[in-house]
Design a protein around this motif. Structure first.
Motif, PDB file in Angstrom:
ATOM      1  N   ILE A 149      23.812  21.629  34.371  1.00 57.39           N
ATOM      2  CA  ILE A 149      24.685  19.920  35.602  1.00 57.39           C
ATOM      3  C   ILE A 149      26.170  19.982  34.965  1.00 57.39           C
ATOM      4  O   ILE A 149      26.840  19.711  35.802  1.00 57.39           O
ATOM      5  N   ASN A 150      27.085  21.109  34.485  1.00 57.52           N
ATOM      6  CA  ASN A 150      27.946  21.061  34.627  1.00 57.52           C
ATOM      7  C   ASN A 150      28.350  22.298  34.665  1.00 57.52           C
ATOM      8  O   ASN A 150      29.834  22.604  34.412  1.00 57.52           O
ATOM      9  N   ILE A 153      24.798  23.740  39.425  1.00 53.76           N
ATOM     10  CA  ILE A 153      24.558  22.570  39.877  1.00 53.76           C
ATOM     11  C   ILE A 153      25.569  21.266  40.237  1.00 53.76           C
ATOM     12  O   ILE A 153      25.350  20.343  40.902  1.00 53.76           O
ATOM     13  N   SER A 157      26.074  19.280  43.812  1.00 50.72           N
ATOM     14  CA  SER A 157      25.995  18.139  44.126  1.00 50.72           C
ATOM     15  C   SER A 157      27.478  18.121  44.555  1.00 50.72           C
ATOM     16  O   SER A 157      27.252  17.069  45.164  1.00 50.72           O
ATOM     17  N   LEU A 160      27.278  19.039  48.386  1.00 49.47           N
ATOM     18  CA  LEU A 160      26.863  18.204  49.501  1.00 49.47           C
ATOM     19  C   LEU A 160      27.029  16.385  49.511  1.00 49.47           C
ATOM     20  O   LEU A 160      26.810  15.885  50.504  1.00 49.47           O
ATOM     21  N   GLU A 161      27.174  16.018  48.140  1.00 52.14           N
ATOM     22  CA  GLU A 161      28.033  14.594  48.310  1.00 52.14           C
ATOM     23  C   GLU A 161      29.085  14.583  49.606  1.00 52.14           C
ATOM     24  O   GLU A 161      29.762  13.172  49.559  1.00 52.14           O
ATOM     25  N   PHE A 175      36.928  21.480  42.218  1.00 51.03           N
ATOM     26  CA  PHE A 175      35.767  21.534  41.183  1.00 51.03           C
ATOM     27  C   PHE A 175      34.571  22.123  41.933  1.00 51.03           C
ATOM     28  O   PHE A 175      34.185  22.899  41.208  1.00 51.03           O
TER      29      PHE A 175
ATOM     30  N   CYS B  28      27.787  14.222  33.333  1.00 51.60           N
ATOM     31  CA  CYS B  28      28.033  15.336  34.103  1.00 51.60           C
ATOM     32  C   CYS B  28      29.071  14.602  36.010  1.00 51.60           C
ATOM     33  O   CYS B  28      29.076  13.822  35.528  1.00 51.60           O
ATOM     34  N   LYS B  29      29.647  15.264  36.485  1.00 56.38           N
ATOM     35  CA  LYS B  29      29.959  15.135  37.628  1.00 56.38           C
ATOM     36  C   LYS B  29      29.106  15.711  38.206  1.00 56.38           C
ATOM     37  O   LYS B  29      28.733  16.780  38.355  1.00 56.38           O
ATOM     38  N   PRO B  30      28.798  15.129  40.120  1.00 58.31           N
ATOM     39  CA  PRO B  30      29.599  13.809  40.444  1.00 58.31           C
ATOM     40  C   PRO B  30      28.805  12.992  39.902  1.00 58.31           C
ATOM     41  O   PRO B  30      27.493  12.873  38.990  1.00 58.31           O
ATOM     42  N   LYS B  32      27.171  10.158  40.183  1.00 60.18           N
ATOM     43  CA  LYS B  32      25.497  10.609  41.302  1.00 60.18           C
ATOM     44  C   LYS B  32      24.689  11.409  40.749  1.00 60.18           C
ATOM     45  O   LYS B  32      23.608  10.922  40.459  1.00 60.18           O
ATOM     46  N   LEU B  33      24.310  12.266  40.840  1.00 56.26           N
ATOM     47  CA  LEU B  33      24.152  13.652  40.079  1.00 56.26           C
ATOM     48  C   LEU B  33      23.588  13.244  38.547  1.00 56.26           C
ATOM     49  O   LEU B  33      22.899  13.250  37.676  1.00 56.26           O
ATOM     50  N   LEU B  37      19.339  11.880  37.186  1.00 53.85           N
ATOM     51  CA  LEU B  37      18.920  12.529  36.454  1.00 53.85           C
ATOM     52  C   LEU B  37      18.008  10.950  35.269  1.00 53.85           C
ATOM     53  O   LEU B  37      17.261  11.433  34.986  1.00 53.85           O
ATOM     54  N   ASN B 110      20.217  15.973  46.814  1.00 61.50           N
ATOM     55  CA  ASN B 110      20.149  15.355  45.603  1.00 61.50           C
ATOM     56  C   ASN B 110      18.885  15.421  44.491  1.00 61.50           C
ATOM     57  O   ASN B 110      19.090  16.260  43.736  1.00 61.50           O
ATOM     58  N   LEU B 113      17.777  18.576  43.830  1.00 61.25           N
ATOM     59  CA  LEU B 113      19.514  19.382  42.494  1.00 61.25           C
ATOM     60  C   LEU B 113      18.982  18.489  41.145  1.00 61.25           C
ATOM     61  O   LEU B 113      18.751  19.003  40.454  1.00 61.25           O
TER      62      LEU B 113
END
Lengths: 292, 292
Positions: A149-150, A153, A157, A160-161, A175, B28-30, B32-33, B37, B110, B113
């Motif tokens: 997630i860092n 993934i 994300s 997608l965003e 990024f 984490c970024k974004p 939204k992710l 979670l 999302n 992910l």
């Protein structure tokens, strides 16, 4: 002297034979689950990440046997990410590596599970390595964090965003490139370093990152001017889907100039290393041209 | 004497406070992710797996601190499996733990992910434990294999494959129960044993398996006669979707008789253990009644 092509092929067939053995031992019920895992794993592909890992390992004097399960795990993770990325609600891809995508053959629900299964199996392999000592644990955790997630993934994300954003923001593009694409290439080249006491650790991390950025930029370029035959997947999708791409930000010509700069930067890093860097130098040029 | 309810609550709040700290550090970024979670992780739930792990740990004299990251990882894995299981092309659930499912809030892409992210983060936590020694590696690998393609994922795959089968085959039902549901409960109770040299390893493995089968059978029963309030998710879905359930095979009354037999079997195993088994014995009865 052995040519670049011969050398690439030697790494590739070495890895494919490992993968063949691995798939042979990969048994699970239901049969459909096993079939879908093998379908995506055995669909060819350049095996860029394992090849990079083996090549850097050779440069650093890390024997290939020591890297085998790390290379396999990384390719499993890469393959899971393609399966999930191709899902209808993600990038909605029908073809990958010249064949129908996993969900097109096995259905979306099964493709979700196939991806989950490959990710989980990658980590089962890596936990198996962890018994060998803390360097192995570090290498395994490094791969896991690059994929996480860092890492990858987060990149997916963000991808997608920002679909259909009107303008392309360079920091967002960086990024996405860095996380979605470069992080697994960083893992490929840093693992051999971790397994030999951290030799060239920082340099390899930068090398993987720049090479990953180059790889994604040439991918974006080829999405505009490449062919299905060349890529094994449909082209022109980025624009149709409002994707964040280098081409949108820098233009086609600007992207090519930038790709040359990134390739030069890779070569510059390699030149700091002792040992035979000729294969890796050639590899950079082939990534630039996207011919493997 | 401390009641069952007080004790359950003590384990539960202990775990929830761990999870709260974990979520606080989960950046984490974004954005939204990270939000998606945390949305699924913090949606309440019984925390049955962590509670079981802590209770067995206490019975075996394994301190809770040693188990913290294993309990967190297991709950992350459980939560990822719910997110993916609720996806439209899987079980297509709109509600979970009384709230909208992840994909209903954040979208399907999302949610895929978010599930991937939780699974990956669970293993990052567990690789972190692996530096502490080979018992820790064994425990981590055990969880990974329970969750994998010869465990939970196999069970979910079989569940999907046999949807709308005309007849229910008992061996298939057993396979689904054992893998889809029981394997993570087995992991919960076996990890403390691995961390103290394998005490009661075989007995705990059987206990987790029988308890998991009991849990799934009562789940099937409640899908027929329970309420949304009781379960936090829609009921009557199994029949509508042609799911393989115990109720279809044994009937409602037959399932209840069978659930009593499984509960007795659990209690019988517990009675072989030294130490205070009262909480676990009560837990079995509460799983039978599905009141926590």
């Amino acid at each position: 002297m052995i040519s670049y092509k011969e050398k690439y092929n030697e790494y590739l067939t070495g890895f494919d034979s490992l993968l063949e053995d691995f798939c042979h031992g990969l048994n699970c019920k239901p049969e459909k689950l096993a079939k879908s895992l093998k379908y995506s794993l055995k669909s060819g592909g350049k095996r860029l990440r394992p090849v990079l890992m083996f090549a850097v390992g050779e440069l650093l004097g890390v024997e290939r046997k020591k890297l085998s399960n790390f290379a396999l795990a990384l390719e499993l993770i890469h393959t899971y990410s393609l399966i999930h990325d191709d899902l209808p609600e993600m990038d909605n891809g029908d073809y990958r590596r010249g064949r129908l995508t996993n969900h097109k053959v096995f259905g979306t629900g099964n493709a979700v599970l196939a991806g989950d299964g490959l990710l989980n199996t990658a980590y089962s392999l890596l936990f198996g390595e962890c018994f060998k000592g803390n360097d192995y644990v570090s290498a395994a955790k490094f791969i896991c964090d690059c994929a996480g997630i860092n890492g990858m993934i987060a990149g997916q994300s963000a991808d997608l965003e920002h679909e259909n954003d009107e303008c392309v923001d360079e920091s967002v593009l960086n990024f996405i490139y860095e996380n979605k694409t470069a992080k697994l290439l960083v893992a490929a080249v840093v693992v051999p370093s971790i397994l030999c006491g951290g030799k060239y650790y920082a340099e390899l991390k930068t090398f993987g990152s720049v090479l990953g950025n180059l790889f994604q930029l040439t991918d974006d370029i080829l999405d505009v001017e490449g062919t299905f035959e060349q890529l094994g997947k449909s082209t022109g999708k980025d624009k149709a889907e409002g994707k964040y791409t280098g081409v949108r930000l820098y233009g086609l010509d600007g992207s090519k100039v930038r790709a040359d700069v990134l390739a030069d930067k890779c070569t510059g890093i390699l030149e700091k290393f002792d040992g035979d860097i000729s294969f890796l130098k050639d590899l950079v040029q082939f990534v630039r041209q996207r011919i493997f």
